[in-house]
Design a protein around this motif. Structure first.
Motif, mmCIF file in Angstrom:
data_model
loop_
_atom_site.group_PDB
_atom_site.id
_atom_site.type_symbol
_atom_site.label_atom_id
_atom_site.label_comp_id
_atom_site.label_asym_id
_atom_site.label_seq_id
_atom_site.Cartn_x
_atom_site.Cartn_y
_atom_site.Cartn_z
ATOM 1 N N THR A 113 0.826 -1.204 0.000
ATOM 2 C CA THR A 113 0.000 0.000 0.000
ATOM 3 C C THR A 113 0.863 1.259 0.000
ATOM 4 N N PRO A 114 0.638 2.194 -0.942
ATOM 5 C CA PRO A 114 1.409 3.451 -0.947
ATOM 6 C C PRO A 114 0.800 4.465 0.019
ATOM 7 N N VAL A 115 1.647 5.156 0.766
ATOM 8 C CA VAL A 115 1.214 6.244 1.645
ATOM 9 C C VAL A 115 2.236 7.368 1.534
ATOM 10 N N ALA A 116 1.909 8.510 2.108
ATOM 11 C CA ALA A 116 2.825 9.654 2.113
ATOM 12 C C ALA A 116 2.805 10.286 3.492
ATOM 13 N N ALA A 117 3.957 10.784 3.930
ATOM 14 C CA ALA A 117 4.077 11.431 5.233
ATOM 15 C C ALA A 117 4.833 12.743 5.069
ATOM 16 N N ARG A 118 4.364 13.777 5.766
ATOM 17 C CA ARG A 118 5.049 15.066 5.741
ATOM 18 C C ARG A 118 5.815 15.235 7.054
ATOM 19 N N ILE A 119 7.113 15.479 6.946
ATOM 20 C CA ILE A 119 7.930 15.650 8.143
ATOM 21 C C ILE A 119 8.526 17.051 8.139
ATOM 22 N N PHE A 120 8.636 17.622 9.321
ATOM 23 C CA PHE A 120 9.112 18.994 9.448
ATOM 24 C C PHE A 120 10.494 19.063 10.081
ATOM 25 N N ASP A 121 11.001 17.938 10.549
ATOM 26 C CA ASP A 121 12.344 17.883 11.122
ATOM 27 C C ASP A 121 13.080 16.715 10.492
ATOM 28 N N PRO A 122 13.736 16.944 9.345
ATOM 29 C CA PRO A 122 14.385 15.845 8.618
ATOM 30 C C PRO A 122 15.425 15.098 9.437
ATOM 31 N N ALA A 123 15.990 15.745 10.451
ATOM 32 C CA ALA A 123 17.025 15.093 11.242
ATOM 33 C C ALA A 123 16.457 14.156 12.298
ATOM 34 N N SER A 124 15.126 14.193 12.489
ATOM 35 C CA SER A 124 14.554 13.406 13.577
ATOM 36 C C SER A 124 14.613 11.905 13.311
ATOM 37 N N VAL A 125 14.445 11.493 12.066
ATOM 38 C CA VAL A 125 14.451 10.074 11.703
ATOM 39 C C VAL A 125 15.183 9.917 10.374
ATOM 40 N N PRO A 126 16.126 8.985 10.272
ATOM 41 C CA PRO A 126 16.779 8.754 8.975
ATOM 42 C C PRO A 126 15.730 8.329 7.935
ATOM 43 N N HIS A 127 15.836 8.885 6.735
ATOM 44 C CA HIS A 127 14.849 8.546 5.710
ATOM 45 C C HIS A 127 15.507 8.449 4.341
ATOM 46 N N ALA A 128 16.638 7.778 4.294
ATOM 47 C CA ALA A 128 17.285 7.540 3.007
ATOM 48 C C ALA A 128 16.422 6.612 2.167
ATOM 49 N N LEU A 129 16.556 6.721 0.853
ATOM 50 C CA LEU A 129 15.777 5.859 -0.025
ATOM 51 C C LEU A 129 16.069 4.395 0.275
ATOM 52 N N GLY A 130 15.034 3.595 0.372
ATOM 53 C CA GLY A 130 15.178 2.181 0.677
ATOM 54 C C GLY A 130 15.221 1.852 2.149
ATOM 55 N N SER A 131 15.320 2.856 3.012
ATOM 56 C CA SER A 131 15.377 2.592 4.452
ATOM 57 C C SER A 131 13.992 2.303 5.002
ATOM 58 N N GLU A 132 13.965 1.615 6.149
ATOM 59 C CA GLU A 132 12.696 1.302 6.797
ATOM 60 C C GLU A 132 12.430 2.287 7.922
ATOM 61 N N VAL A 133 11.175 2.679 8.040
ATOM 62 C CA VAL A 133 10.758 3.584 9.103
ATOM 63 C C VAL A 133 9.469 3.042 9.715
#
Length: 356
Positions: free
Chosen positions: A304-324
């Motif tokens: 299932t595709p979803v989208a999330a908006r984050i305002f503090d990019p440093a809070s969680v690693p979000h490199a392509l292919g990474s799991e969150v």
């Protein structure tokens, strides 16, 4: 402020039905420019009527000429007279007495152009030319001002500054304003009330936060902002979705019962470390950095595709292919599964805006 009332207005151009029974009241789009032209008197209506402060100004077979409506129009391009100074442009619609009362200087100060009286249009920036066009429209104290996508500066920061300055000037002068725009963010940020037009009809109107948070149908939901759609099995207390159980609200306030789908906005989805307890795991598939925030495109383990908006990019690693990990904040909005699929589109009391 003047009250502008549009009742059951129709307008066709040959086989093309531009307006289909539009009802609208503005106190103080999709067909949006056609509607503005009908209000201004540049087009006659095929059915219905338009009233200004209770006086009928347009109906089938009866139309008050544009010059007698006292409705000011600011077109997309501003349309300044190139051979006249700023003062000459603003003074164009004023009689001799009004030109000597200081009205020209007053409206130029309202739009932030005090001291520009003797400039020529070709010596002004695009944003300054737009302000002069608004000052010219305001000069004769019109009860209604129509703005047809006037904020077209290519620079985003300049565009935002111009529209906020113009909004402030219109508020100070007490005019009732109707703005049409293709820019959803512009409509939501500048208007007191938003009317969304689709296929010649107004499909929803109300305060900007209500239209965004409580869209009337899936088309409006996907039109005024990014939408995350999830299949859902409804329960008496909420819904079961690929993002887990969550509370829901409906348009009629009744608890949903049949299977359907729910709407979330990307800012309702919180991104946390994947090893956090009681979270749904997702994979980052795209990262759109937008300066003030970042929009993450994510895929759940079931695809299932979803989208999330984050305002503090440093809070969680979000490199392509990474799991969150993902958590949902607030309630989702539920819609029956038989409602039309949302499709992409182009999405004011004191001012009203038509995205469309």
């Amino acid at each position: 402020m003047a009250e502008l009332r549009v009742t059951a207005v129709h307008k066709s151009f040959g086989e093309v039905r531009a307006l289909r029974g539009v009802d609208l009241t503005v106190c103080s789009g999709s067909g949006k420019t056609t509607l503005l032209r009908c209000i201004a008197g540049f087009e006659t209506v095929d059915a219905g009527e338009i009233r200004l402060d209770g006086h009928r100004i347009a109906a089938l077979g009866r139309s008050v000429p544009p010059e007698r409506r006292r409705i000011a129009v600011v077109p997309q391009e501003g349309a300044l007279f190139p051979h006249l100074t700023v003062r000459g442009n603003v003074a164009y619609g004023l009689d001799r007495h009004s030109r000597r009362t200081g009205r020209i200087e007053t409206v130029l100060a309202l739009v932030g152009l005090a001291g520009f009286e003797h400039r020529m249009p070709h010596h002004l920036s695009g944003g300054q030319q737009q302000r002069v066009a608004v000052a010219r429209a305001l000069a004769p104290y019109p009860p209604v001002v129509l703005l047809d996508e006037p904020f077209n500066a290519p620079d985003a920061a300049l565009r935002a500054k111009v529209r906020q300055d113009v909004r402030g000037a219109l508020r100070v002068d007490g005019a009732t304003v109707v703005l049409v725009t293709h820019d959803q963010a512009e409509a939501l940020s500048i208007a007191d009330e938003v009317a969304v037009m689709h296929d010649g009809r107004i499909v929803q109107s109300g305060p900007p936060d209500l239209v965004y948070d409580a869209p009337a149908d899936p088309w409006v939901a996907g039109f005024v902002g990014e939408a995350v759609w999830l299949p859902a099995e409804m329960t008496g207390e909420g819904a079961h979705t690929p993002l887990g159980p969550m509370p829901v609200v409906t348009a009629d306030g009744r608890p949903p019962s049949a299977p359907g789908r729910v709407l979330l906005r990307p800012e309702q989805i919180e991104v946390v470390p994947a090893d956090s307890a009681a979270v749904i795991t997702a994979t980052v598939v795209r990262r759109d950095f937008q300066g003030h925030d970042t929009l993450l495109a994510l895929r759940l383990t079931d695809g299932t595709p979803v989208a999330a908006r984050i305002f503090d990019p440093a809070s969680v690693p979000h490199a392509l292919g990474s799991e969150v990990g993902l958590l949902v904040r607030g309630a989702a909005r539920a819609f029956p599964s038989n409602r039309p699929e949302p499709r992409g589109g182009r999405s004011s009391r004191g001012s009203r805006a038509w995205p469309g």
